[in-house]
Design a protein around this motif. Structure first.
Motif, PDB file in Angstrom:
ATOM      1  N   UNK A 176     -11.679  17.850 -25.631  1.00 31.36           N
ATOM      2  CA  UNK A 176     -11.817  19.295 -25.496  1.00 31.36           C
ATOM      3  C   UNK A 176     -10.652  19.883 -26.285  1.00 31.36           C
ATOM      4  N   UNK A 177     -10.975  20.563 -27.372  1.00 26.64           N
ATOM      5  CA  UNK A 177      -9.914  21.047 -28.261  1.00 26.64           C
ATOM      6  C   UNK A 177      -9.457  22.436 -27.848  1.00 26.64           C
ATOM      7  N   UNK A 241      -1.779  28.260 -21.516  1.00 22.14           N
ATOM      8  CA  UNK A 241      -2.816  29.242 -21.833  1.00 22.14           C
ATOM      9  C   UNK A 241      -4.194  28.595 -21.970  1.00 22.14           C
ATOM     10  N   UNK A 242      -4.228  27.310 -22.279  1.00 23.92           N
ATOM     11  CA  UNK A 242      -5.514  26.644 -22.449  1.00 23.92           C
ATOM     12  C   UNK A 242      -6.119  26.179 -21.137  1.00 23.92           C
ATOM     13  N   UNK A 243      -5.351  26.225 -20.081  1.00 20.44           N
ATOM     14  CA  UNK A 243      -5.954  25.837 -18.805  1.00 20.44           C
ATOM     15  C   UNK A 243      -4.916  25.375 -17.793  1.00 20.44           C
ATOM     16  N   UNK A 246      -5.364  21.990 -12.777  1.00 15.87           N
ATOM     17  CA  UNK A 246      -6.626  21.654 -12.090  1.00 15.87           C
ATOM     18  C   UNK A 246      -7.765  21.552 -13.107  1.00 15.87           C
ATOM     19  N   UNK A 247      -7.769  22.475 -14.065  1.00 16.35           N
ATOM     20  CA  UNK A 247      -8.792  22.433 -15.106  1.00 16.35           C
ATOM     21  C   UNK A 247      -8.659  21.144 -15.901  1.00 16.35           C
ATOM     22  N   UNK A 250      -9.893  18.134 -14.041  1.00 20.26           N
ATOM     23  CA  UNK A 250     -11.350  18.073 -14.042  1.00 20.26           C
ATOM     24  C   UNK A 250     -11.861  17.632 -15.422  1.00 20.26           C
ATOM     25  N   UNK A 251     -11.221  18.133 -16.469  1.00 20.17           N
ATOM     26  CA  UNK A 251     -11.677  17.803 -17.821  1.00 20.17           C
ATOM     27  C   UNK A 251     -11.450  16.328 -18.161  1.00 20.17           C
ATOM     28  N   UNK A 254     -14.573  14.838 -17.056  1.00 21.33           N
ATOM     29  CA  UNK A 254     -15.713  15.207 -17.911  1.00 21.33           C
ATOM     30  C   UNK A 254     -15.636  14.459 -19.241  1.00 21.33           C
ATOM     31  N   UNK A 255     -14.460  14.466 -19.846  1.00 15.52           N
ATOM     32  CA  UNK A 255     -14.327  13.833 -21.160  1.00 15.52           C
ATOM     33  C   UNK A 255     -14.472  12.314 -21.061  1.00 15.52           C
TER      34      UNK A 255
ATOM     35  N   UNK B 652     -19.860  22.217 -17.541  1.00 16.10           N
ATOM     36  CA  UNK B 652     -18.818  21.242 -17.185  1.00 16.10           C
ATOM     37  C   UNK B 652     -17.460  21.625 -17.742  1.00 16.10           C
ATOM     38  N   UNK B 653     -17.447  22.180 -18.963  1.00 18.40           N
ATOM     39  CA  UNK B 653     -16.168  22.495 -19.611  1.00 18.40           C
ATOM     40  C   UNK B 653     -15.881  23.985 -19.643  1.00 18.40           C
ATOM     41  N   UNK B 655     -17.058  25.874 -21.952  1.00 14.51           N
ATOM     42  CA  UNK B 655     -17.118  26.309 -23.347  1.00 14.51           C
ATOM     43  C   UNK B 655     -18.336  27.186 -23.585  1.00 14.51           C
ATOM     44  N   UNK B 695      -6.209  37.012 -27.499  1.00 13.82           N
ATOM     45  CA  UNK B 695      -5.464  37.787 -26.504  1.00 13.82           C
ATOM     46  C   UNK B 695      -3.976  37.629 -26.767  1.00 13.82           C
ATOM     47  N   UNK B 697      -0.487  37.582 -25.025  1.00 13.26           N
ATOM     48  CA  UNK B 697       0.006  37.313 -23.670  1.00 13.26           C
ATOM     49  C   UNK B 697       1.528  37.416 -23.669  1.00 13.26           C
ATOM     50  N   UNK B 775     -12.469  32.426 -22.161  1.00 14.49           N
ATOM     51  CA  UNK B 775     -12.037  31.104 -22.633  1.00 14.49           C
ATOM     52  C   UNK B 775     -12.684  30.027 -21.765  1.00 14.49           C
ATOM     53  N   UNK B 777     -11.407  27.688 -19.960  1.00 11.34           N
ATOM     54  CA  UNK B 777     -10.813  27.504 -18.632  1.00 11.34           C
ATOM     55  C   UNK B 777     -11.163  28.672 -17.712  1.00 11.34           C
ATOM     56  N   UNK B 778     -11.254  29.885 -18.270  1.00  8.50           N
ATOM     57  CA  UNK B 778     -11.634  31.031 -17.435  1.00  8.50           C
ATOM     58  C   UNK B 778     -13.078  30.908 -16.943  1.00  8.50           C
ATOM     59  N   UNK B 780     -14.788  28.170 -16.631  1.00  8.12           N
ATOM     60  CA  UNK B 780     -14.827  27.077 -15.650  1.00  8.12           C
ATOM     61  C   UNK B 780     -14.305  27.565 -14.304  1.00  8.12           C
ATOM     62  N   UNK B 781     -13.192  28.306 -14.340  1.00 10.91           N
ATOM     63  CA  UNK B 781     -12.599  28.796 -13.090  1.00 10.91           C
ATOM     64  C   UNK B 781     -13.563  29.740 -12.373  1.00 10.91           C
TER      65      UNK B 781
END
Lengths: 268, 793
Positions: A176-177, A241-243, A246-247, A250-251, A254-255, B652-653, B655, B695, B697, B775, B777-778, B780-781
């Protein structure tokens, strides 16, 4: 950027000599990390030693069952190499998904590995594929090579010559990039070796790590479903900022499942 | 020359130099004896400057001068002015504290200018800049609305109590309250329109050149409006007589609004050049662009819609808090007020609207107009709210829109928020968008996505915007401190070729082609024989520049009017040459013809006669063929459109992939369809960027966390689908071209369409809202939160 002495040796011996002679020397591979650091004045080496003219560092070859990728092979070289694709297609896929085309045509395997950035892709490949790092003076198992955030087992004046990859039965990389940098938010290399499965994760924490619970489950059954219910502790993982951690936790699951699924679909 | 005139898809004249790397940009300029400036910038968001020691830097190799805010104040250099006055609800004036180009006592955002080092080379200036010693007493920083407007919050400016810039309102509050009191349904929404960083490809760059023998100045600048910069810099900041200051904006590599404003560094290089008696160049590094180019958006809003039992919109109530950053940038104050709240009617006949906007200071980079400027904020708010209303009422979201559209036959239409739309055909653009997105096949595509484990969603938006800013009298009445007409001079040369001088400025829009097409259309000369000259205050008449999609509607109209004058003068010359009455001479296809005869004279012969007036009505007519026009628009123009977006979400991701975008826009009469499509593509890319990727930040101490492309996601080609763009034309009724403007429609219309599509995709999981940028992660959250909420029910 501060001024520095620029060297362009044509042999490994000359490069190491220049590095030893320098007050504060830096090796320059593709410059994808070093040049930005220099431009921001976050490093000010007295000497920069380019590896661009050392032909032997660019070689990609198979020796017996082992794939040998020269340290100065670019990601694009690795991605396009028939030798790599014939030996470990997952490595070619991984290289072809690093950064963007500009990065891939400048950045090198040795540079990435020596820099040991926490979200770089190659560390997952080296750990997952049980590689060894050959330097100008010794070989270092990948397991011993990556020691922490931007930290490796390399000595100050040591130069990576090549990375040796044994042949795995199956392997695949899923990533996941980050939308901005294209570094791995989470990248997972899954490789099935004769003596067991390895699951190596990059991007999720300060250094590449293995997930033993997943490896055990996959040793019992090499199928995506084998990973169902296995969770990764988010506590030591990165939040940015990318997550959140917890994310990322989980990833990893998934990956890993996606890597197993694609490794199951192809051999090698 | 019909194949090059209005409506022709001709290639851009300017692209030869751009595509071959031969553009002439400010940073390309090398003047004899030129020096290089590097700005020392604050690393802290909010601090008092306890001490500033430049002695070591001043002694460093190659350094010519190190100058500070104190030096500037000692020389009587003034602050940067704000160009738009806003009154509070009670009629009192907005808070307008000083904006010194170099900070004197206090820094107010990371990147604030503290000192300038001028040296022989940029490397020397940069090395010396690191030697400037500044001791700061750090103060508490305020970043968000909640922080800045809290009781007892640290004050960005002592002159602005509570950090408030203004507390403003528009619309009929009582009528709106009444609508809500009798409403059958109400729907509300809370939204954040996040801060964006414009990121033009060319960073800002300036060269100041003082000529001591003539006592005059030249400023080369990456500006969208060089004439305005000359006015502000000469009359307001440095008190230079205007005829002693020439401002040149050569080729400029993109602006998107960020190069409208009068920036501190323009003052610094101009002033420093006089101090040291040599030209001074400054070019931003990319990291400086992130922390010193004006940012965009940054609204937090609460909105409520009142509907009657038949689902007609009867009232809209909006409260917005707008972050203007540390200082009032040139047009900052107008963006969340007259460029935003006046658009809250959208395409709908909502009879009662009331909006209040509280703008505030914070320890962040100043915020000002960015592609769309207020209108994307309005469209986002309305279109999120309308889709939410449709969902809550259980009605079709397209039907709800259609029911409330202002019908085509109701124009001109006076909205309850000041604007009077001249024309609009909103049903037509919506139908065109639905056709382009192939809405009929959507259900099938959704099933196909589901079969591969993806969630598919479709979202819509409709919008109207106000462009072609602006009728000067109206602009003045609502606080603009400038007129907003445009100027043009058409100079026909003796052999019939043409140079047009325009007060607008092209920085990617293709004016050199579009404007040449207008000339070709009106005079019948090929576009190869037309040069469009822009950007040099020494050449053109005073013009207001390029922003707000105004260049064609206002600047092009000035050109059209000047061309009409040329044609009329030529008619008199031609009548003389053909010994006919002026009333009997027609002009068509580049020839003057005597009605009812086969007598004709080509335009070129008339031009030649004008300059070689051997046989000429010299008693009645001056020689020469050159005409000027100033055009002050009668109204804004109102481009409108409908956008549709389909996304696939990986549950799942998180995306989101934009799988289809359709944009059907009514931008009025189109001069060059290829350029219009290009503008739409660019706008859509930036709009998708806002919806999914971009964004700015800040952390709680005011450090910019997204200060490079490592962390700030610019849209890339791979992030975008193939665009389906189309146009429906209803001509603007009040300008000579019928043009409305296309520069901003994409960025205005598409963010709500994308977010509505994402919410639509996630709705089966129980998700009802998602913030921009959506995004992974957002998303997904949001899915996890919905699962938790579902489990709790």
């Amino acid at each position: 950027m501060q001024t520095f002495n620029y060297h362009r040796p044509s042999s490994v011996a000359d490069a190491v000599a220049a590095l030893k002679a320098a007050e504060e020397g830096k090796l320059l591979g593709g410059g994808q990390s070093l040049i930005p650091v220099l431009k921001l004045d976050m490093a000010a080496p007295t000497d920069v030693i380019s590896l661009a003219d050392i032909a032997e560092l660019k070689e990609i070859k198979q020796e017996g069952d082992t794939l040998v990728v020269g340290a100065a092979a670019t990601h694009a070289d690795v991605s396009a190499s028939d030798v790599v694709r014939g030996h470990t297609p997952a490595l070619a896929e991984l290289a072809g998904a690093i950064g963007d085309p500009q990065v891939r045509h400048r950045g090198t395997l040795g540079g990435s590995v020596a820099h040991a950035a926490p979200a770089a892709d190659y560390p997952a490949a080296l750990i997952g594929l049980k590689a060894t790092v050959q330097t100008d003076r010794r070989t270092i198992a990948a397991d011993d090579f990556f020691q922490g955030l931007f930290e490796t087992a390399l000595e100050e004046d040591e130069l990576i010559v090549a990375v040796h990859f044994p042949k795995a039965e199956r392997s695949a990389y899923a990533k996941l990039a980050s939308p901005a940098s294209k570094y791995a938010v989470v990248g997972v290399m899954v490789a099935k070796h004769a003596d067991g499965v390895r699951v190596a994760v990059t991007g999720a924490s300060p250094r590449v790590f293995r997930v033993e619970a997943m490896e055990a489950a996959l040793n019992a059954s090499f199928a995506p479903e084998a990973l169902d219910g296995i969770t990764v502790d988010s506590e030591p993982l990165n939040s940015d900022l990318d997550g959140t951690a917890a994310y990322r936790a989980h990833m990893v699951g998934v990956m890993a499942r996606r890597a197993v699924a694609s490794a199951s679909a192809v051999s090698g | 020359m019909g194949d090059q005139g209005i409506g022709a898809r001709v290639l851009r004249k300017e692209d030869k130099r751009f595509l071959t790397g031969k553009g002439r940009y400010t940073d390309d300029l090398k003047l004899p004896d030129m020096t290089h400036a590097v700005i020392v910038r604050s690393p802290l968001a909010h601090a008092r400057i306890a001490s500033l020691d430049v002695s070591e830097a001043a002694a460093a190799p190659g350094v010519v001068a190190v100058l500070t805010g104190k030096d500037m104040a000692d020389d009587g250099v003034g602050g940067l002015p704000c160009g738009w006055f806003i009154a509070n609800k009670d009629g009192s004036p907005m808070n307008e504290p000083p904006h010194p180009p170099l900070a004197a006592d206090k820094v107010r955002h990371v990147g604030d200018q503290v000192a300038v080092v001028v040296a022989e080379t940029k490397a020397q200036a940069k090395a010396a800049a690191a030697m400037v010693e500044v001791e700061y007493d750090e103060l508490d920083a305020v970043v968000t609305a909640d922080q800045a407007l809290a009781d007892g919050a640290a004050l960005v400016h002592d002159e602005a109590p509570g950090n408030v810039v203004y507390d403003w309102e528009i619309g009929d509050k009582a009528a709106t309250e009444e609508a809500f009191a009798k409403a059958a349904h109400t729907v509300s929404i809370d939204l954040v329109n996040q801060r964006l960083i414009p990121n033009a490809m060319e960073p800002r760059a300036y060269v100041g050149h003082y000529n001591p023998t003539e006592d005059n100045y030249t400023l080369y600048t990456t500006s969208q409006n060089p004439h305005l910069i000359r006015l502000l810099l000469s009359a307001f900041v440095m008190q230079i007589p205007e005829h002693k200051l020439r401002v040149v904006a050569p080729d400029v590599g993109g602006g998107f609004g960020s190069k409208i404003f009068h920036y501190a560094e323009e003052v610094i290089v101009t002033w420093a050049s006089k101090k040291i008696g040599r030209p001074v160049k400054w070019t931003a590094e990319r990291s400086e662009s992130f922390m010193s180019d004006a940012h965009g958006r940054d609204h937090v809003s609460h909105a409520e819609l009142a509907l009657d039992a038949d689902h007609h919109f009867i009232g809209l109530r909006v409260a917005t808090k707008a972050n203007l950053g540390a200082y009032l940038s040139t047009f900052s104050t107008s963006v969340p007020t007259y460029l935003y709240a006046t658009l809250l009617a959208g395409c709908y006949k909502t009879p009662a609207i009331y909006a209040e906007v509280k703008s505030f200071f914070s320890n962040t980079v100043p915020v000002d107009a960015y592609r769309g400027a207020g209108r994307p904020e309005a469209a986002y708010l309305l279109e999120r709210l309308v889709e939410k209303a449709a969902h809550e009422l259980g009605v079709d979201r397209l039907e709800l829109r259609r029911k409330n559209f202002i019908p085509a036959e109701s124009f001109p239409y006076q909205t309850p928020v000041a604007l009077a739309y001249d024309v609009g055909e909103y049903h037509a653009t919506l139908e065109k968008a639905l056709e382009a997105i192939e809405y009929a096949g959507y259900a099938q595509r959704r099933q196909a996505s589901e079969a591969k484990g993806k969630l598919r969603g479709i979202g819509f938006s409709t919008f109207v915007e106000a462009c072609g800013i602006a009728p000067s009298a109206l602009a003045g009445a609502i606080g603009a401190r400038a007129g907003l007409y445009e100027s043009a001079t058409v100079r026909v040369h003796p052999t019939g070729s043409v140079t047009v001088f325009t007060g607008t400025h092209s920085h990617g829009q293709g004016h050199e082609t579009t404007f040449a097409q207008i000339v070709s259309d009106r005079l019948g000369v090929p576009i190869e024989n037309v040069t469009i000259d822009h950007g040099d205050s020494a050449n053109s008449s005073f013009g207001m520049g390029t922003y707000g999609s105004r260049s064609l509607a206002v600047g092009g109209s000035a050109i059209a009017n000047a061309l009409d004058k040329v044609v009329e003068k030529g008619r008199k010359i031609a009548a003389h040459l053909m010994e006919a009455s002026v009333d009997d001479v027609d002009f068509e296809g580049g020839n003057y013809k005597v009605k009812g005869t086969d007598k004709e004279t080509p335009f070129g012969a008339v031009a030649f006669t004008a300059y070689v007036p051997h046989n000429y009505p010299i008693e009645e007519l001056e020689p020469g063929l050159e005409e000027s026009a100033f055009y002050d628009p009668k109204n804004f123009t109102y481009p409108a459109g409908a956008h549709a977006c389909e996304v696939e979400v990986d549950p799942e991701t998180g995306q989101v992939e934009v799988v289809a975008i359709a944009a059907a826009d009514d931008v009025g009469v189109i001069i060059n369809p290829m350029i219009v499509e290009g503008q739409m593509h660019g706008g859509l890319a930036q709009g998708i960027g806002q919806a999914l990727l971009e964004r700015a930040v800040y952390d709680e101490r005011g450090q910019l966390m997204t200060g490079s492309y490592m962390f700030y996601t610019m849209p890339r080609a791979a992030d975008l689908p193939m665009f389906r763009v189309g146009n429906h034309v209803s001509a603007c009724t009040h300008n000579p071209l019928g043009a409305k403007g296309v520069g901003e429609v994409g960025a205005i219309g598409v963010p709500p369409a994308v977010i509505n599509a994402v919410v639509d995709a996630l709705r089966p999981l129980g998700v009802t809202d998602i913030e921009m940028p959506a995004t992974p992660s957002r998303v997904w959250q949001a899915i996890q939160d919905a699962k938790t909420a579902n489990a709790a029910e």
